[in-house]
Design a protein around this motif. Structure first.
Motif, PDB file in Angstrom:
ATOM      1  N   ARG A  94       0.845  -1.194   0.000  1.00  0.00           N
ATOM      2  CA  ARG A  94       0.000   0.000   0.000  1.00  0.00           C
ATOM      3  C   ARG A  94       0.880   1.244   0.000  1.00  0.00           C
ATOM      4  O   ARG A  94       1.987   1.237   0.528  1.00  0.00           O
ATOM      5  CB  ARG A  94      -0.896   0.044   1.236  1.00  0.00           C
ATOM      6  N   LEU A  95       0.307   2.311  -0.549  1.00  0.00           N
ATOM      7  CA  LEU A  95       0.995   3.596  -0.548  1.00  0.00           C
ATOM      8  C   LEU A  95      -0.032   4.696  -0.736  1.00  0.00           C
ATOM      9  O   LEU A  95      -1.147   4.447  -1.190  1.00  0.00           O
ATOM     10  CB  LEU A  95       2.055   3.648  -1.652  1.00  0.00           C
ATOM     11  N   GLU A 123     -10.916  -0.116   0.868  1.00  0.00           N
ATOM     12  CA  GLU A 123     -11.002   0.108   2.310  1.00  0.00           C
ATOM     13  C   GLU A 123     -10.534   1.510   2.709  1.00  0.00           C
ATOM     14  O   GLU A 123     -11.096   2.135   3.603  1.00  0.00           O
ATOM     15  CB  GLU A 123     -10.150  -0.951   3.023  1.00  0.00           C
ATOM     16  N   TYR A 124      -9.483   2.008   2.033  1.00  0.00           N
ATOM     17  CA  TYR A 124      -8.890   3.311   2.348  1.00  0.00           C
ATOM     18  C   TYR A 124      -8.746   4.110   1.046  1.00  0.00           C
ATOM     19  O   TYR A 124      -7.729   3.998   0.366  1.00  0.00           O
ATOM     20  CB  TYR A 124      -7.516   3.140   2.999  1.00  0.00           C
ATOM     21  N   LYS A 126      -7.878   6.994   0.045  1.00  0.00           N
ATOM     22  CA  LYS A 126      -6.703   7.823  -0.229  1.00  0.00           C
ATOM     23  C   LYS A 126      -5.495   6.986  -0.642  1.00  0.00           C
ATOM     24  O   LYS A 126      -4.525   7.501  -1.165  1.00  0.00           O
ATOM     25  CB  LYS A 126      -6.334   8.668   1.008  1.00  0.00           C
ATOM     26  N   LEU A 127      -5.567   5.686  -0.382  1.00  0.00           N
ATOM     27  CA  LEU A 127      -4.437   4.802  -0.639  1.00  0.00           C
ATOM     28  C   LEU A 127      -4.613   4.037  -1.941  1.00  0.00           C
ATOM     29  O   LEU A 127      -5.727   3.822  -2.401  1.00  0.00           O
ATOM     30  CB  LEU A 127      -4.268   3.813   0.510  1.00  0.00           C
ATOM     31  N   MET A 128      -3.490   3.610  -2.479  1.00  0.00           N
ATOM     32  CA  MET A 128      -3.480   2.690  -3.610  1.00  0.00           C
ATOM     33  C   MET A 128      -2.783   1.431  -3.124  1.00  0.00           C
ATOM     34  O   MET A 128      -1.934   1.490  -2.219  1.00  0.00           O
ATOM     35  CB  MET A 128      -2.756   3.304  -4.806  1.00  0.00           C
ATOM     36  N   GLU A 129      -3.141   0.301  -3.721  1.00  0.00           N
ATOM     37  CA  GLU A 129      -2.522  -0.952  -3.296  1.00  0.00           C
ATOM     38  C   GLU A 129      -2.352  -1.887  -4.479  1.00  0.00           C
ATOM     39  O   GLU A 129      -3.029  -1.760  -5.496  1.00  0.00           O
ATOM     40  CB  GLU A 129      -3.308  -1.614  -2.179  1.00  0.00           C
ATOM     41  N   LYS A 130      -1.439  -2.797  -4.300  1.00  0.00           N
ATOM     42  CA  LYS A 130      -1.157  -3.804  -5.324  1.00  0.00           C
ATOM     43  C   LYS A 130      -1.069  -5.152  -4.638  1.00  0.00           C
ATOM     44  O   LYS A 130      -0.347  -5.305  -3.651  1.00  0.00           O
ATOM     45  CB  LYS A 130       0.163  -3.483  -6.020  1.00  0.00           C
TER      46      LYS A 130
END
Length: 136
Positions: A94-95, A123-124, A126-130
């Motif tokens: 996540r970032l 879920e969040y 504002k975040l991006m995830e891989k």
């Protein structure tokens, strides 16, 4: 000699003053810094937090010195951090995409992350995830 990605145990081990400053700002108790180096010259850094106890890695910052941008340095740092996370048995990275200076703009940054496989977190927001591959 190609660009190498080196791990630093502490921000104080980073020689370039701007990269060291950026690393110090994002350094936490479980942070690791990865530094891109070419012929002894530090080009950029990535601040990574090991949350493998939750099967998650978090990237706080990727910063490439302006004179080394547009050379694939950020992509190399990101790829290295993702491979490191896989070895730590993390299932996702996540970032929060944030431009750290005037370039790139947020939309460009988000587009770059999407091209590297990151999606908005349900879920969040504002975040991006891989999602990461599970090792055999």
């Amino acid at each position: 000699m190609p660009i190498k990605i080196e791990q630093r145990s502490s921000p104080e081990d980073i020689q370039n003053p701007l990269l060291r400053y950026r690393a110090q700002r994002g350094h936490g108790g479980r942070s690791i810094e990865f530094v891109a180096v070419d012929h002894g010259i530090e080009m950029g850094m990535l601040s990574y937090e090991d949350r493998s106890d939750t099967f998650l890695a978090f990237i706080y910052e990727i910063f490439v010195l302006p004179q080394f941008r547009k050379r694939g340095v950020a992509a190399m740092l990101l790829s290295h951090a993702e491979m490191f996370a896989v070895r730590q048995q993390c299932q996702a990275v996540r970032l929060e995409p944030r431009p750290l200076d005037e370039t790139p703009e947020l939309s460009q940054l988000e587009s770059w992350y999407r091209r590297t496989g990151y999606l908005r977190s349900a879920e969040y927001p504002k975040l991006m995830e891989k999602s990461l591959p599970i090792p055999d």
